[in-house]
Write a protein that holds these residues in place. Sequence first.
Motif, PDB file in Angstrom:
ATOM      1  N   TYR A 124       0.853  -1.059  -0.042  1.00 20.98           N
ATOM      2  CA  TYR A 124      -0.161  -0.021   0.009  1.00 20.98           C
ATOM      3  C   TYR A 124       0.652   1.064   0.091  1.00 20.98           C
ATOM      4  N   ALA A 125       0.338   2.292  -0.718  1.00 24.82           N
ATOM      5  CA  ALA A 125       1.067   3.356  -0.897  1.00 24.82           C
ATOM      6  C   ALA A 125       0.152   4.870  -0.577  1.00 24.82           C
ATOM      7  N   ALA A 126       0.702   5.831   0.062  1.00 24.90           N
ATOM      8  CA  ALA A 126      -0.261   7.163   0.376  1.00 24.90           C
ATOM      9  C   ALA A 126       0.492   8.117   0.222  1.00 24.90           C
ATOM     10  N   ASP A 127      -0.083   9.343  -0.242  1.00 26.00           N
ATOM     11  CA  ASP A 127       0.699  10.798  -0.207  1.00 26.00           C
ATOM     12  C   ASP A 127      -0.571  11.633  -0.389  1.00 26.00           C
ATOM     13  N   ILE A 128      -0.121  12.748   0.185  1.00 22.19           N
ATOM     14  CA  ILE A 128      -1.339  13.824   0.488  1.00 22.19           C
ATOM     15  C   ILE A 128      -1.221  14.749  -0.892  1.00 22.19           C
ATOM     16  N   ASP A 129      -0.229  14.610  -1.823  1.00 19.28           N
ATOM     17  CA  ASP A 129      -0.150  15.280  -2.971  1.00 19.28           C
ATOM     18  C   ASP A 129      -0.939  14.723  -3.986  1.00 19.28           C
ATOM     19  N   GLY A 150      -4.410  10.987   0.658  1.00 16.87           N
ATOM     20  CA  GLY A 150      -4.475  11.603   1.956  1.00 16.87           C
ATOM     21  C   GLY A 150      -3.418  11.945   2.879  1.00 16.87           C
ATOM     22  N   ASP A 151      -3.758  12.273   4.122  1.00 16.19           N
ATOM     23  CA  ASP A 151      -2.717  12.685   4.979  1.00 16.19           C
ATOM     24  C   ASP A 151      -2.234  11.589   5.781  1.00 16.19           C
ATOM     25  N   LEU A 152      -1.029  11.125   5.764  1.00 19.94           N
ATOM     26  CA  LEU A 152      -0.473  10.114   6.274  1.00 19.94           C
ATOM     27  C   LEU A 152      -1.145   8.815   6.310  1.00 19.94           C
ATOM     28  N   TYR A 153      -1.616   8.344   7.755  1.00 21.93           N
ATOM     29  CA  TYR A 153      -2.322   7.107   7.755  1.00 21.93           C
ATOM     30  C   TYR A 153      -3.725   7.109   7.644  1.00 21.93           C
ATOM     31  N   GLU A 154      -4.308   8.544   7.446  1.00 23.41           N
ATOM     32  CA  GLU A 154      -5.607   8.554   7.293  1.00 23.41           C
ATOM     33  C   GLU A 154      -6.355   7.933   6.289  1.00 23.41           C
ATOM     34  N   PRO A 155      -5.947   7.801   5.055  1.00 24.70           N
ATOM     35  CA  PRO A 155      -6.643   7.085   3.976  1.00 24.70           C
ATOM     36  C   PRO A 155      -6.315   5.633   4.043  1.00 24.70           C
ATOM     37  N   HIS A 189      10.986  23.110  -8.912  1.00 24.70           N
ATOM     38  CA  HIS A 189      10.406  22.394  -9.490  1.00 24.70           C
ATOM     39  C   HIS A 189       9.707  20.963  -8.761  1.00 24.70           C
ATOM     40  N   GLU A 190       9.869  20.673  -7.663  1.00 27.76           N
ATOM     41  CA  GLU A 190       9.179  19.893  -6.985  1.00 27.76           C
ATOM     42  C   GLU A 190       8.381  20.536  -5.902  1.00 27.76           C
ATOM     43  N   ALA A 191       7.576  19.489  -5.471  1.00 27.63           N
ATOM     44  CA  ALA A 191       6.211  20.305  -4.482  1.00 27.63           C
ATOM     45  C   ALA A 191       6.849  20.348  -3.316  1.00 27.63           C
TER      46      ALA A 191
END
Length: 262
Positions: A124-129, A150-155, A189-191
Amino acid sequence: MSAAPSLISFSTVVTRLRAAGCVFAEDEARLILSTARSAAETDAMVDRRAAGLPLEHVLGWADFRGLRISVDAGVFVPRRRTEFLVERAAALARAGAVVVDLCCGSGALGAALVAELGGRAEWYAADIDPAAVRCARRNVEPAGGRVYEGDLYEPLPAALRGRVDVLLANVPYVPTEEVGLLPPEARIHEARVALDGGADGLDVLRRVTAGAPEWLAPGGSLLFETSERQASRALGIVAADGLVPRVAVCEEREATVVIGTR
């Protein structure tokens, strides 16, 4: 199918890249010429690189532990030093492990670790951006993983609580006041969300470690990268949240990885 031959010569591309200040002009020219599908595309790619875009954003991909990772404009480019983190994770993981990649960016860390495990992992992977999530889905989902926004563990699915064997967290760790000192390729050039770690660079890390014991399986480990000067404080944060900390260093790659085990 191989790319169509470019009508722009290698020496011409090298000359243009050198004039723009590219230190590794020959290597970059080879990559551009092998990626471009036409003379017009070659010309456009050289123009973008000469204008200062990161090479990986120009190519549309980054080489990370032998994998070609899709990298969109604006998305954090996986650093070669971070391959050391994946190596440390691979030493702890086993086939069939449950792997979570937080702050996943393009999904490079999880992709490399799961490849090391022969694809035998629950991943599993997650990111807020949102831009990073769109990019990660192209790298993660074809290999059998799932990506959440989503934000860290939230999603993450609640069913993962207490089951995660390897928790990768490529957290931003640049102190806010030092973001402006980064090379333009990163700074422009990076978020910023992928770079700025708060006042001391450890704000996001604190949130990750606080939640880690709830998500890790017994014996599971959290791994993250930090700077050498932040390592001592990072170890203290990990210990305060109930994990057993240790540090691993690769001087050749100037990489410092902190591991916290439940």
